[in-house]
Scaffold this motif. Sequence first.
Motif, PDB file in Angstrom:
ATOM      1  N   MET A   1       0.734  -1.086   0.080  1.00  0.00           N
ATOM      2  CA  MET A   1       0.128  -0.115  -0.119  1.00  0.00           C
ATOM      3  C   MET A   1       0.870   1.281   0.123  1.00  0.00           C
ATOM      4  SD  MET A   1      -3.153  -1.164   2.459  1.00  0.00           S
ATOM      5  CE  MET A   1      -4.082   0.344   1.865  1.00  0.00           C
ATOM      6  N   CYS A   2       0.282   2.172  -0.897  1.00  0.00           N
ATOM      7  CA  CYS A   2       1.329   3.552  -0.999  1.00  0.00           C
ATOM      8  C   CYS A   2       0.357   4.723  -0.678  1.00  0.00           C
ATOM      9  CB  CYS A   2       1.792   3.536  -2.413  1.00  0.00           C
ATOM     10  SG  CYS A   2       2.937   2.047  -3.143  1.00  0.00           S
ATOM     11  N   ASN A   3       0.995   5.978  -0.459  1.00  0.00           N
ATOM     12  CA  ASN A   3       0.539   7.185  -0.398  1.00  0.00           C
ATOM     13  C   ASN A   3       1.568   8.228  -0.739  1.00  0.00           C
ATOM     14  OD1 ASN A   3       2.094   7.219   1.658  1.00  0.00           O
ATOM     15  ND2 ASN A   3       0.480   7.197   3.213  1.00  0.00           N
ATOM     16  N   TYR A   4       1.279   9.505  -1.119  1.00  0.00           N
ATOM     17  CA  TYR A   4       2.257  10.252  -1.612  1.00  0.00           C
ATOM     18  C   TYR A   4       1.981  11.613  -0.620  1.00  0.00           C
ATOM     19  CZ  TYR A   4      -1.894  12.750  -3.392  1.00  0.00           C
ATOM     20  OH  TYR A   4      -3.140  13.457  -3.716  1.00  0.00           O
ATOM     21  N   SER A   5       3.280  12.489  -0.936  1.00  0.00           N
ATOM     22  CA  SER A   5       3.308  13.933  -0.421  1.00  0.00           C
ATOM     23  C   SER A   5       3.579  14.885  -1.514  1.00  0.00           C
ATOM     24  CB  SER A   5       4.138  14.067   0.776  1.00  0.00           C
ATOM     25  OG  SER A   5       5.470  13.589   0.381  1.00  0.00           O
TER      26      SER A   5
ATOM     27  N   PRO B   1       6.185   9.640  -3.311  1.00  0.00           N
ATOM     28  CA  PRO B   1       5.582   8.473  -3.074  1.00  0.00           C
ATOM     29  C   PRO B   1       6.162   7.856  -1.789  1.00  0.00           C
ATOM     30  CG  PRO B   1       6.737   7.853  -4.991  1.00  0.00           C
ATOM     31  CD  PRO B   1       7.023   9.432  -4.490  1.00  0.00           C
TER      32      PRO B   1
ATOM     33  N   CYS C   1       5.629   3.804   0.176  1.00  0.00           N
ATOM     34  CA  CYS C   1       4.868   2.650   0.070  1.00  0.00           C
ATOM     35  C   CYS C   1       5.228   1.480   1.256  1.00  0.00           C
ATOM     36  CB  CYS C   1       5.005   1.667  -1.141  1.00  0.00           C
ATOM     37  SG  CYS C   1       4.720   2.831  -2.509  1.00  0.00           S
TER      38      CYS C   1
END
Length: 250
Positions: free
Chosen positions: A45-49, A226, A228
């Motif tokens: 699972m990944c998110n970002y800034s 990114p 993760c």
Amino acid sequence: MNLRFSSLIVVLYLSYVQGYANSTDNCIDISTYLDVETNSTELEMCNYSVERNCEEMTKNVCTKVPEITCTLVPVPNCRNIDQKVKAHNDYTEQTVLEVQSCVEDGVQVLLEVDQQPTCENVTTQQCDSKWITLPTGEKVWGGNENCEDVTKEVCTLEDVFTEHEYPSITCTPGELLQYYKPHLVEETVTLRQTKCTPAAGRVCRTTLREECIDVTFEECTETLVPSCVGGQFDIPYQPFDHRLKCIFDE
């Protein structure tokens, strides 16, 4: 056991049981849920800034600026007023009169007709008219009574002719007499008056001159960063065991 395969078995079983159930109504539902099972899945699972980087910059900018110069000029505000008046515009016309020369050369008779009364005595009878009523109620004439002679004068108009003698005159054209005949003519004349109000107007001229100025601004860019992480996810589920208990006739 895989969840999709278990669901397929349940559907096939229900179709089989439904076939039997349609053949008789002597059934009861003994369905139940089985023990809870788990599907394990490995996922990342990944998110970002967002990172923003800005740089301040200064540039000299030049443009053409309009410059307006005006002067005053006289502009009178005038209007025309029309007035209609009556005036004579008489003239004369040269005319020729042909003079007639007349002489008496005989006698002519004029017959005059007058009406004069002629009267005579006329005798007539005046009587009482007698009327008789019949037994049927109808009235009929029964003759005249008490008659007497009445004389009266009756007059009529008759024509009486009288002759009058007058000299007979013969005229012949003679000399031509020239003269000026006046003609009086009245016309409508339009008189125009001009009324003005003094005023002044502007006459303007536009010229362009170049002006420059320093403009300070900031330019920025944004980039995605990114992040993760991996892990195992256990998804629980509980299968449904659908069953009917039936008694079938032999």
